[in-house]
Design an enzyme around this catalytic site. Structure first.
Site, PDB file in Angstrom:
ATOM      1  N   HIS A 164      42.890  68.028  40.004  1.00  7.25           N
ATOM      2  CA  HIS A 164      44.050  67.162  39.768  1.00  7.25           C
ATOM      3  C   HIS A 164      45.343  67.712  40.370  1.00  7.25           C
ATOM      4  O   HIS A 164      46.315  66.971  40.532  1.00  7.25           O
ATOM      5  CB  HIS A 164      44.235  66.935  38.259  1.00  7.25           C
ATOM      6  CG  HIS A 164      44.920  65.651  37.904  1.00  7.25           C
ATOM      7  ND1 HIS A 164      46.010  65.167  38.591  1.00  7.25           N
ATOM      8  CD2 HIS A 164      44.676  64.740  36.929  1.00  7.25           C
ATOM      9  CE1 HIS A 164      46.413  64.035  38.051  1.00  7.25           C
ATOM     10  NE2 HIS A 164      45.607  63.744  37.036  1.00  7.25           N
ATOM     11  N   ASN A 385      36.305  48.897  47.686  1.00  7.11           N
ATOM     12  CA  ASN A 385      35.121  48.226  48.220  1.00  7.11           C
ATOM     13  C   ASN A 385      34.608  48.972  49.452  1.00  7.11           C
ATOM     14  O   ASN A 385      35.259  48.976  50.501  1.00  7.11           O
ATOM     15  CB  ASN A 385      35.489  46.779  48.573  1.00  7.11           C
ATOM     16  CG  ASN A 385      34.339  46.008  49.181  1.00  7.11           C
ATOM     17  OD1 ASN A 385      33.214  46.508  49.294  1.00  7.11           O
ATOM     18  ND2 ASN A 385      34.617  44.787  49.599  1.00  7.11           N
TER      19      ASN A 385
END
Length: 459
Positions: A164, A385
């Site tokens: 992170h 996608n």
């Protein structure tokens, strides 16, 4: 519903995916927001994709994603490097092109058979995101682990583990979007990445100009069951907030707050109050909820260039003694949450960076009386996608220690928000009861209310 013991996942040995073309060999410093102790952890993310019958049957998601990662790393080459730590715990990336860790896998199961087990807290996470020994450190380890698991139905699960310190949610989405664009045939990302972490360095000289309750340590007077280092005592469950829960919560707040409070504000106030009641905190104990707020955009007046993918977040905290929080109506907690969020602006973020440098990059308060919430419902990870359409689920695979995430999720009926919680077992039972009580509609039979918060658990 399948038992985790039945699932057979076959994994190949991990490989390192390197940039597809030569990249600069250099050292890049992280910002003073990036390298704070509170962001030195690995974040697991799971994305599940259905079979797409319109695609060529020979189109292999493992091959497509592996190649797209390699091409995207040409632009995001720091992610292929390794972190080093310098004086005053300053983190920097050695851009050595060693690569990210990639695992190819297959499982003898369909997405339909997995059902809710793909949702947080995902009980199969270790199967779909195997932790190879020695790979999960912050310093000197791969900054990203990716496992693609093909399913017998033709769908697949993409699981990732991110260091992170390198990116926040919008920053990581930007990278994933670039990978997805490459997978669909693009030659370059639509948005080019910008490093420029010096934009969030501490000022010279550093000066703390705001109150930062999130970094204050207090003596914890809860019932003693909450100890983040006692993992055996902790459980995770997820709770679902749909239209009914939100309607009931809105009925409990004063009229002057209805038009100005967001869904995030309301859920946060509700969880904070229920969690404090569940932990049986001493009435005089100071408790906090820290709202992880992104600084990007005009609202918070922090000017960062398009393409910046570092952490641009702060954790402003709402603070109260436990007694008034537990005894007052929900509007009390709600006003405190709104007030805390409103403190976030450029000056606040600069003051955070200065505090972190002056105090040696401390952890945010990590006692059980603190609680952090992060709303990722608008980050857009559900739109990524790779050529197989949108994922049926995408988001963090679980709560991470004190941090709960608000995750967009559509159940069989409606779009709602799924929130994984991490609490001691005894407190979790009380939390569930308090939440059911708070979301109970007037005159509703309490037995019928058991379906009001869909609950998924993981020990």
């Amino acid at each position: 519903m399948m038992s985790p013991l039945v699932l057979q996942v076959k994994r190949l040995q991990p490989e390192l995916i390197t940039p597809a073309e030569p990249t600069p060999r250099e050292t890049k410093f992280l910002s003073d927001i990036d390298d704070q102790e509170g962001l030195r952890f690995q974040l697991p993310i799971i994305m599940c994709y259905k079979h797409n019958s319109s695609l060529n049957e020979n189109r292999n998601p493992i091959k497509v994603i592996r190649e797209a990662l390699s091409r995207a790393l040409v632009y995001y080459y720091p992610l292929a490097g390794r972190l080093r730590e310098g004086p005053n715990r300053k983190l920097m990336v050695d851009c050595n092109g060693e690569g990210i860790l990639f695992v190819e896998a297959s499982a003898d199961v369909t997405l339909e058979q997995l059902g809710d087990k793909i949702l947080p807290p995902c009980p199969l996470l270790e199967e779909f995101l195997f932790n190879f020994p020695g790979s999960d450190g912050i310093i000197g380890c791969p900054l990203l682990l990716v496992q693609v698991t093909r399913l017998t139905c033709g769908g697949f699960i993409l699981a990732l583990r991110l260091n992170h310190t390198m990116c926040d949610g919008p920053g990581f989405l930007q990278f994933l979007t670039a990978v997805a664009e490459m997978a669909r045939g693009a030659h370059a990302p639509f948005i080019l990445p910008v490093w420029e972490r010096e934009l969030l360095f501490a000022r010279d000289p550093p000066r703390i100009t705001c109150a930062h309750h999130e970094y204050e340590d207090v003596i914890d007077h809860s019932d003693g069951s909450y100890a983040s280092n006692n993992q055996s005592n902790m459980v995770q469950r997820s709770f679902y907030f749909g239209s009914k829960e939100m309607r009931v919560l809105r009925q409990q707040i004063p009229p002057h707050l209805i038009s100005t409070c967001s869904t995030f504000d309301l859920i946060t106030a509700c969880l904070w109050k229920c969690r404090t009641l569940a932990l049986k905190v001493n009435p005089k104990q100071v408790v906090r909820v820290s709202c992880i707020v992104n600084a990007r955009g005009k609202h918070n007046n922090v000017r960062l260039p398009l393409g910046y993918y570092g952490n641009a977040i702060a954790f402003p905290a709402a603070v109260s003694k436990a007694e008034p929080l537990c005894k007052n109506p929900l509007g009390y907690a709600l006003e405190l949450v709104k007030k805390a969020k409103a403190t976030m602006n450029e000056e606040y973020l600069r003051s955070v960076a200065d505090l972190l440098v002056l105090r040696g990059r401390p952890q945010y308060s990590s006692t059980g009386s603190n609680f952090l919430v992060s709303d990722i419902t608008r980050v857009g990870v559900g739109d990524v996608n790779f050529g197989w359409g949108q994922p049926v689920f995408a988001g963090p695979a679980k709560a991470v220690d004190l941090i709960s995430f608000y995750i967009q999720h559509k159940n069989n009926i409606e779009d709602g928000i799924l929130v994984p919680m991490w609490l001691p077992f005894s407190a979790m039972e009380r939390f569930q009861q308090e939440l059911e009580r708070m979301t109970l509609e007037p005159k509703e039979d309490i037995c019928n209310n058991l379906r009001s918060t869909r609950i998924m658990s993981m020990m």
